[in-house]
Design an enzyme around this catalytic site. Structure first.
Site, PDB file in Angstrom:
ATOM      1  N   GLY A 118     -10.898   8.653  -8.038  1.00  6.50           N
ATOM      2  CA  GLY A 118     -10.131   7.709  -7.229  1.00  6.50           C
ATOM      3  C   GLY A 118     -10.747   7.557  -5.852  1.00  6.50           C
ATOM      4  CB  ALA A 154      -5.441  10.456  -1.514  1.00  3.11           C
ATOM      5  NE  ARG A 212       9.484   1.084   2.459  1.00  2.00           N
ATOM      6  CZ  ARG A 212       8.162   1.211   2.427  1.00  2.00           C
ATOM      7  NH1 ARG A 212       7.584   1.837   1.411  1.00  2.00           N
ATOM      8  NH2 ARG A 212       7.415   0.737   3.399  1.00  2.00           N
TER       9      ARG A 212
END
Lengths: 617, 255
Positions: A16, A20, A315
């Site tokens: 990835g 991060a 939220r």
């Protein structure tokens, strides 16, 4: 037929290349580890690029009353007290330096009048806390890390998709990938593997995620024997675009509300005043006047002396409120609510929310400096993920680390806006550091040919079908099903149905026919993605079925209130045993005493402010 | 006018490299679609192996660049209502990959050259102490350049690269923007002027502004980045007063 594959050896492999992953790789490489990044996309395109509002860190530039304790308190409270408190502590303490470090690597954040990094208000954050660049903070973050990362001696494999983690006994020793461009196979030996694959929100049809969000890392970890937690908690961001249909779900930054945006229903009511939950009572403005005064103070750069508008509730609260208004027949023409920022004027909007202005103008033909937007909930983030050690980010499997959205713990039942970008850089760094440290004492693992071959056989499976369903259609229908049955409001009956449906999807995906070419064949990639999508959907559904209460990003119509006594103290843990996905419950860990004191200190401070502002409270 | 229900023809590049050809498709449109939605619909309903690169579908990642009716654009930000308007009645909408880059398959090209070039650019070099101080006006100059989404449409359009293939001599608009971003950073102390002149070949740009015209982020590539870099090169190499100043002080000139 035997397939050739290429072999590589590294100390640390990071899967990835979002915030991060890049941060982890930079740290690993700087610690002396031979490091590679494997990414499904081109560099700089990962989902991080879509983050808008900002990166939360108690820098104390915009309001000196902030500090790590307040950030820690806000994160824990926002998580409905389910977050891993040790992660929340590291996060609150380390985020400021991680942000300042980005500045030294070239990030150019918006400034305060005193020439420092400016910070904006966001839901659930007591003080203005989000370092930002207009409303394109994710782009700034990923570009900065990308531009730093390419000078750290990291090997970068672009458009490679990892489908399998190699194991030796109980530890992870590498991974197997295919290339998107050619369909070739590659096996990587690694002393440590870091998962930084992001989330799962593509399993819902109305989502703000990019195509990459197919739960690869969640599934890889699960298949390799690691444990997941909190998978029932999915953040439906309250403000996604709702019209036209093809843009439904695209994110409208919370920054709009942070800058004073007002939510109204079809009757023109500021309905959020009616939806303040008990746990937030007294924290927010109780009149439109107080709300307006807060906006006025913030806009003119003063410290707020009154409470924030209820639009800035967390939220989960705002999403459910919009959902209720629509259900009650007070929705906007296309089934959402109105979000209006036009009172701030064109100049301020172009400066503070340029990409929102552009997005609505280009995609919906709406000029947000003159008219309200129509917005509604969109699947945005999964709080759940792979269980990690707070300090090192190591999973429950030796040699496997996880950071960013694929990891879990920091956000509990609900994530605060802005806490994701800070999560990436705080725990990306930790994952890279500890993955590199571990690799120092280990010999290079040997690549087990039989595991690689079996992984390759799995990857080639879709080509064995001679005709069959278009994988794209199965993909679309899976997403519609999850949206309908495992969406923002859940019931036992629908969740039961979803479990059955997923079994059918698991059979259907095996008959998907992607054509015959392995070269940049999106259908083949999708046919493979369907396996993780079905599994992570099952995981999320099973966890949702088990938690018989409503909390944060998990709402059960049949159990509408929180059950603090049991579920407020309990986590759902998901794991795989003999090829079957299973669930068990574990009590959450008791918070350290000094952190309890910190929480009480902040609570007292907030109560004092409420008393000053509200009088009667 | 709503496009819902309209049957629309497309002609799209299929195949690899030299052997690629245009193929015809037809789909039914829905309201508010963008071009990328149509490509996905063809993929999901007719051709699963149609290759297209995309990520965010929100104009933020710059992955889905293509030439739509001959104009380089992002497929995700190009509304069908506009494209239908500009296409002659009954004619297909044409979608081709970017021409300047090596073709991979269908709508996908190999853009790795841009990444290789980026690697050659010296990173920012500022103070070691944290908490850098500079004001919003100074930030504004650089922030414009940092809005680049790396769609490489500018590179695809640039004559120096598209028509003359000077990939070894010229860094291209995107990477000149990156150089400008560092050079104009208020606290950067690195000197990149020699390579901006030599390896990155800023002088090849003859200011036709094609790159600026196609930039979906609206960056003033030519005026604010390239011309500024050209001026710095001129100052360094052709201004005698500056040459004396540098020899005497051994310092770079601050702008």
């Amino acid at each position: 037929m035997t397939e050739d594959y290429k072999k590589y050896e590294y100390d640390v492999i990071v899967i990835g290349a979002g915030g991060a992953g890049l941060r982890a790789a930079i740290e690993a490489a700087r610690s002396g580890a031979k490091t590679a990044i494997i990414t499904k996309s081109l560099l700089g395109k990962a989902h991080t690029v879509m983050a808008e509002g900002g990166c939360a860190a108690a820098l104390q530039n915009a309001d000196p009353r902030d500090g790590w304790k307040v950030h820690f308190h806000d994160t824990m409270k926002g998580s409905k007290w389910l977050a891993n408190w040790q992660m929340a502590e590291y996060h609150a303490k380390e985020a400021p330096d991680r942000v300042r470090e980005l500045e030294q690597w070239g990030a150019v954040f918006d400034r305060t009048p005193k020439n420092l990094i400016n910070q904006r208000n966001f839901g659930g954050h007591t003080f203005p806390r989000l370092a930002h660049v207009g409303d394109a903070t994710g782009l700034e973050l990923i570009r900065t890390l990308q531009e730093r990362g390419i000078h750290e001696g990291i090997d970068i494999f672009m458009e490679y998709t990892v489908r399998h983690l190699l194991k030796e006994g109980d530890r992870v020793t590498g991974c197997v990938a295919y290339t998107r461009v050619d369909g070739d196979f590659h096996a990587f030996s690694a002393k440590s593997v870091v998962l930084a694959t992001g989330g799962i929100t593509r399993v819902w049809s109305v989502c703000s995620g990019s195509w990459e969000y197919t739960g690869d890392g969640h599934a890889l970890a699960l298949w390799a024997g690691a444990e997941l937690r909190d998978m029932e908690f999915v953040q439906f961001h309250p403000t996604g675009m709702v019209w036209p249909p093809s843009v439904r779900g695209i994110l409208v930054t919370e920054g709009v509300r942070g800058e004073g945006g007002r939510l109204t229903n079809s009757e023109g009511d500021r309905f959020m005043f009616d939806y303040v939950p008990e746990m937030f009572a007294g924290d927010h403005a109780e009149t439109i006047e107080e709300s307006d005064q807060w906006v006025e103070e913030i806009v003119s750069g003063k410290l707020a002396t009154v409470r924030r508008p209820p639009e800035l509730l967390t939220r989960d609260v705002v999403s459910k409120a919009i959902n209720s208004e629509v259900k009650a027949g007070r929705g906007s023409p296309h089934g959402g609510a109105f979000l209006d920022i036009s009172h701030r004027g064109e100049e301020a909007i172009l400066k503070k929310l340029p990409s929102m202005h552009h997005q609505f103008k280009e995609l919906a033909g709406v000029d947000i400096s003159k008219e309200p937007m129509e917005v509604g909930p969109t699947a945005h983030y999964v709080m759940g993920g792979v269980i990690v050690n707070a300090e090192s980010q190591e999973t429950t499997i030796s040699g496997l680390y996880a950071c960013g959205e694929v990891a879990s713990g920091l956000h509990g039942a609900n994530r605060l806006g802005g806490n994701s970008l800070s999560d990436l850089i705080v725990f990306g760094k930790r994952a890279g550091e500890f993955a590199a440290k571990r690799s120092k004492d280990l010999a290079q693992p040997v690549i087990d040919d039989s595991q690689v071959k079996s992984a390759i056989t799995d990857m080639l499976e879709p080509f064995n079908n001679e005709g069959g369903e278009n994988p794209g259609l199965i993909y679309d229908e899976l997403r519609e099903m999850m949206q309908a049955k495992v969406g923002i409001i859940r019931t036992k009956d629908e969740l039961d149905e979803a479990i059955e449906d997923l079994k059918t999807f698991d059979t259907r995906r095996k008959s998907a026919y992607p054509g015959s070419s392995r070269k940049y064949n999106s259908g083949w990639h999708q046919a493979l993605d369907l396996k993780n999508m079905v599994d992570v959907s099952y995981v999320a559904t099973l966890a949702a079925l088990t938690r018989e209460e409503s909390r944060g990003g998990h709402t059960r119509d049949d159990f509408p209130v929180p059950d603090d006594e049991y579920w407020g103290e309990t986590l759902n843990i998901i794991y795989m045993e003999d090829g079957e996905i299973k669930i068990r419950q574990e009590a959450k860990e008791e918070m350290r005493d000094d952190l309890k004191d910190a929480i009480n200190e902040v609570k007292a401070m907030i109560a004092e402010r409420a008393a000053e502002a509200g009088g009667e409270n | 006018m709503s496009l819902k229900g309209k049957i629309q023809k497309f002609t799209i590049t299929r195949g690899e490299g030299e052997t690629a050809e245009l193929a015809d498709y037809e789909i039914e449109l829905d309201e508010g679609m963008v071009v990328l939605d149509c490509v996905h619909r063809i993929q999901h309903e007719q051709e699963p192996d149609l290759a297209v690169r995309w990520n965010c579908k929100a104009g933020k990642c710059g992955s889905c660049s293509a030439e739509i009716n001959g104009r380089p654009r992002l497929m995700c930000m190009t509304r069908m209502s506009d494209v239908v308007d500009e296409t002659e009645d009954g004619k297909p909408i044409e979608i081709r990959p970017m021409k300047a880059f090596p073709h991979v398959k269908d709508l996908v090209t190999d853009v790795s050259w841009n990444y290789e070039m980026a690697q050659k650019i010296k990173p920012i070099n500022g103070p070691d102490e944290m908490n850098w101080e500079f004001n919003q006006n100074e930030a504004d100059r650089v922030q414009q350049f940092r809005e680049c989404i790396e769609c490489f449409l500018c590179v695809n359009t640039c004559h120096v690269l598209r028509d003359h293939s000077l990939f070894d001599e010229f860094a291209g608009p995107r990477n000149l923007v990156r150089l400008a971003q560092y050079e104009m950073h208020p606290l950067d102390q690195e000197d990149r002027i020699p390579e901006i002149k030599k390896e990155f070949g800023v002088e090849y740009c003859n200011i036709t502004r094609c790159c600026t015209e196609v930039c979906p982020a609206g960056i003033q590539i030519t005026d604010d980045a390239i011309i500024q870099l050209k001026e710095r090169v001129v100052d360094r190499y052709y201004d005698p007063l500056q040459r004396i100043w540098r020899t005497l002080t051994r310092q770079k000139v601050r702008y």
